[in-house]
Design an enzyme around this catalytic site. Structure first.
Site, PDB file in Angstrom:
ATOM      1  N   SER A 114      22.421 -10.196  25.972  1.00 50.79           N
ATOM      2  CA  SER A 114      22.215 -11.208  27.002  1.00 50.79           C
ATOM      3  C   SER A 114      20.725 -11.505  27.156  1.00 50.79           C
ATOM      4  O   SER A 114      20.060 -11.861  26.184  1.00 50.79           O
ATOM      5  CB  SER A 114      22.855 -10.761  28.312  1.00 50.79           C
ATOM      6  OG  SER A 114      23.010 -11.848  29.189  1.00 50.79           O
ATOM      7  N   ASP A 140      29.188 -13.590  26.411  1.00 48.34           N
ATOM      8  CA  ASP A 140      28.183 -12.575  26.736  1.00 48.34           C
ATOM      9  C   ASP A 140      28.575 -11.195  26.212  1.00 48.34           C
ATOM     10  O   ASP A 140      29.654 -10.679  26.502  1.00 48.34           O
ATOM     11  CB  ASP A 140      28.009 -12.526  28.254  1.00 48.34           C
ATOM     12  CG  ASP A 140      26.747 -11.798  28.677  1.00 48.34           C
ATOM     13  OD1 ASP A 140      26.424 -10.765  28.068  1.00 48.34           O
ATOM     14  OD2 ASP A 140      26.084 -12.272  29.615  1.00 48.34           O
TER      15      ASP A 140
END
Length: 748
Positions: free
Chosen positions: A61, A205
């Site tokens: 991320s 993600d």
């Protein structure tokens, strides 16, 4: 036997000595954490000052963004400058500056609360709130030195990042491909950012399965690992007070447990103190970076001990980044991912010339303008300087999309706006739309646009509009004395230019039909059942719009002019008692000319302050003594929405009507805090000048027994995702009392 034993002992001693002499490989693992991940930059500052540089980097991320930039050669100071220069509201939104939207799309841009995809006759929600075009452009720009490298192991520091396969929940380690795409996939928080498709996998993600990629950096070859962990612990029962908090915690439950296992695998753990900062605290970027640096400085003794004992004898120095080209001469453009929009249209909108020397800023601007056509959800670009080639990967928006928004204001009441926009209906490179306002004063707009010409530099627009609304009639002292119910219908055809981003000029044919029925009337209209006004006309027009925003703009200007010749008028009055017609009501059927002009100009006086000047003028040889209401200009109110109308603070909504007038306004706007604005406004209305300086026979209007009016007001406004929220007060200098106004939601 003795020889074998001696040989084994010798091999063992050699292995031990070699292992002791081998330089340990250092890995750096950077966790996800949204905005909190900016603390990684502060930690890297301190590590560099201590002469510690990793051999491998893995990130998830936000950790993948910081890790990728570090791996390709950016210094922590360069990354900090990049971060602090961003407009996070713009970067993490779907909107681009209004000035980058093509002039044909501006009337419909940024006016809706939500959009739904229409596919196979069904309405589908988008796969995420944020598509992230602004992020795509930023990522492509800052990684341009490695556009030609598709193996992340070949970066100055080998790099990998983690994403999640949405179809099966499996971890996906990304270590090859197009770096900006990998970065975007690793940070695609489900339901917030749209997923990214890579190698036929739909990725989101990586924090869902591996928020702290310590094992991944070990798998790359690291012997020892420095880990920087910036994520929140799980919220307590008392802290889970809303739906978003519950959904987020539910999504990251598994990852939170996994992170505890990964933490144990680090040899040095740095965990910045980030209390008070959330995953969305991007506007606290400087404070978060400083918090990372502060924690690393507090741990200096541990960092130095780690270097001396775990990295003993290791020679480390800053890596050399690849050269970063700033200009390129493009020989070829390739487009991938387009099915409905053809290459010819795309390349014409880019306006690229063979062997034209372009800077990165110029290339980005051309791509922004292409995105502003409204045909695409996303555009990635890849530049290969060795072959002077620009490669575009586009994601087309669905052929049909339904937009919706709510609105309420005290002058126009409540309503729900819908817009069904359809691309390539009947012909390629076209746009059809149906827009309606379900309200007390309903409106419908139908439009069909077709780009024309070999280079798509012209456009034909066929349109039809209908609205039904009350039209008030005021006495000279400002009191309502009559109300008409107005049914207005217009059809038109435009031939216009389409080769300028922010301007258009063209020719127009217009047909108009208006029926006015007295609803509440004074004596003058007691015997009138219906006024019927029909006309046809031709004209020329021009419009320019460079404003940076639709609501609360700070820079740019907006202007238009129209010159019309009304050549066919067929009007009539239906009387309740035909034998006693009201002779005072006259309707013109003679041809006439009309000209109108308006301008709004905005100057920024800094980060917070803006000054704007506005002016408008209408000029016609039609007589004001007639009741050709379709061709009157109506003036007054905060947000007038009649066909030909102008704001004037201090008057009632649509209080004044005129054939000839001029209008001036000056406004000072100040952003008191983020997205909250205060406006101080003064305006002036004039019926004689500058019109009488022109050698032209025209009628002079009265604005409530006066030929000129002066008013002023204040407006407080908040720019929200639901649309602007406004509260205003205004006063005419020659009248007592104030007029109030309130708005919430997007205007039609």
């Amino acid at each position: 036997m003795k020889r074998i034993l001696v040989l084994l002992i010798t091999i063992s001693i050699f292995t031990v000595v070699h292992a002791q002499n081998r330089t340990p490989k250092l890995g750096l693992a950077l966790s996800g954490g949204g905005a909190r991940g900016l603390a990684h930059i502060g930690v890297l500052k301190v590590l560099e000052k201590e002469g510690i540089y990793p051999d491998y980097i893995a990130g998830t991320s936000m950790g993948s963004l910081i890790g990728a930039l570090y791996a390709i050669g950016y210094t922590p100071e360069e990354m900090e400058r990049i971060v602090l220069s961003q407009d996070w509201d713009l970067l993490l939104g779907n909107k681009i500056p209004l000035s980058d939207v093509t002039i044909e799309e501006k009337p419909y841009y940024g006016r809706y609360l939500m959009d739904l995809r229409v596919e196979n006759g069904k309405l589908n929600l988008p796969t995420g709130v944020i598509e992230g075009q602004n992020l795509n452009i930023l990522f492509s720009r800052i990684t341009r030195s490695v556009h030609q490298i598709d193996d992340f192991k070949q970066f100055p520091i080998p790099f990998s990042c983690v994403a999640t396969d949405l179809s099966n929940g499996e971890k996906v380690v990304l270590n090859k491909g197009f770096l900006p795409e990998a970065m975007r996939a690793s940070m695609a928080i489900p339901s917030i950012f749209t997923p990214v498709e890579i190698d036929s996998k739909l990725l989101v993600d990586g924090g869902l399965v591996r928020n702290f990629p310590v094992q991944e950096v070990k798998d790359m070859g690291a012997d020892v690992v420095i880990g920087v962990f910036v994520s929140n612990d799980l919220s307590s029962k008392e802290e889970l007070t809303d739906m978003i908090g519950v959904m987020t915690q539910s999504a990251f439950l598994y990852s939170s447990k996994d992170s505890k296992t990964q933490i144990k695998k680090t040899d040095l753990l740095i965990r910045p103190e980030l209390t008070g900062f959330s995953v969305s605290s991007y506007n606290d970027d400087k404070a978060i970076i400083d918090a990372g640096e502060k924690m690393a400085r507090l741990m200096l003794e541990s960092i130095r001990e780690f270097k001396n004992y775990r990295l003993q004898g290791k020679s480390m120095q800053r890596i050399q980044k690849f050269p970063k080209y700033d200009t390129i001469s493009l020989d070829r453009v390739e487009v991938h991912g387009n099915n409905r929009v053809d290459d010819k249209y795309i390349i014409s909108k880019l306006n690229l010339k063979t062997n034209e020397e372009l800077s990165m800023a110029q290339i980005e601007k051309r791509i922004d303008l292409l995105y502003g056509t409204g045909h695409f959800d996303k555009i990635n670009f890849l530049i290969q300087p060795d072959s002077n080639r620009l490669v575009l990967q586009v994601n087309e928006i669905p052929a049909k999309k339904l937009y919706a928004a709510l609105h309420y204001d005290t002058e126009n009441k409540v309503g729900v706006n819908f817009n069904l926009m359809m691309r390539n209906v009947l012909f390629r490179n076209s746009r059809a739309l149906i827009e309606l306002d379900v309200a007390e004063a309903p409106r419908v707009n139908l439009s069909y646009l077709k780009y024309m010409g070999k280079q798509q530099k012209g456009a034909l627009i066929l349109a039809a509009d209908w609205e039904k609304l009350p039209l008030p009639v005021y006495s000279e002292n400002g009191n309502r004395q009559a109300v008409f119910t107005t049914n207005y219908f217009r059809y038109s055809g435009d031939w216009r230019t389409a080769d300028f981003q922010n301007a258009a000029f063209g020719f127009r044919y217009i047909g108009e039909f208006t029926h006015l029925k007295p609803k509440v009337s004074n004596n003058q209209f007691n015997n009138v059942n219906l006024l019927k006004l029909n006309s046809q006309g031709i004209g020329v027009f021009g419009e320019v719009n460079t404003l940076n925003k639709l609501y609360f703009p700070q820079t740019g200007y907006k202007s238009s002019f129209h010159f019309n010749y009304k050549f066919s008028l067929k009007n009539d009055i239906d009387f309740i008692e035909p034998e006693q017609p009201d002779s005072e009501i006259i309707i013109n059927e003679d041809e006439f000319l009309q000209f109108d002009f308006d301008l709004d100009y905005y100057w920024s006086l800094g980060d917070k302050s803006t000054v704007s000047m506005s002016m408008a003028m209408a000029l016609s040889d039609m007589k004001i003594s007639t009741y050709n209401v379709t061709d009157f200009r109506f003036i007054g109110g905060f947000n007038p929405r009649y066909i030909h109308s102008n704001q004037f603070l201090g008057a009632g909504a649509l209080e004044y009507n005129a054939v000839n007038y001029s209008y001036f306004k000056i406004m000072f706007q100040y952003e008191l805090f983020r997205s909250f604005y205060l406006q101080a406004i003064g305006n002036y209305l004039e019926s004689e000048y500058p019109m009488n300086w022109i050698n032209f026979d025209f009628d002079i209007s009265n604005f409530g027994m006066r030929k000129r009016r002066v008013g002023y007001g204040i407006i407080a406004g908040y720019d929200t995702r639901l649309g602007p929220v406004l509260f205003g007060l205004a006063k005419d200098v020659d009248r007592s009392g104030w007029k109030a106004y309130f708005n919430v939601g997007f205007y039609f």
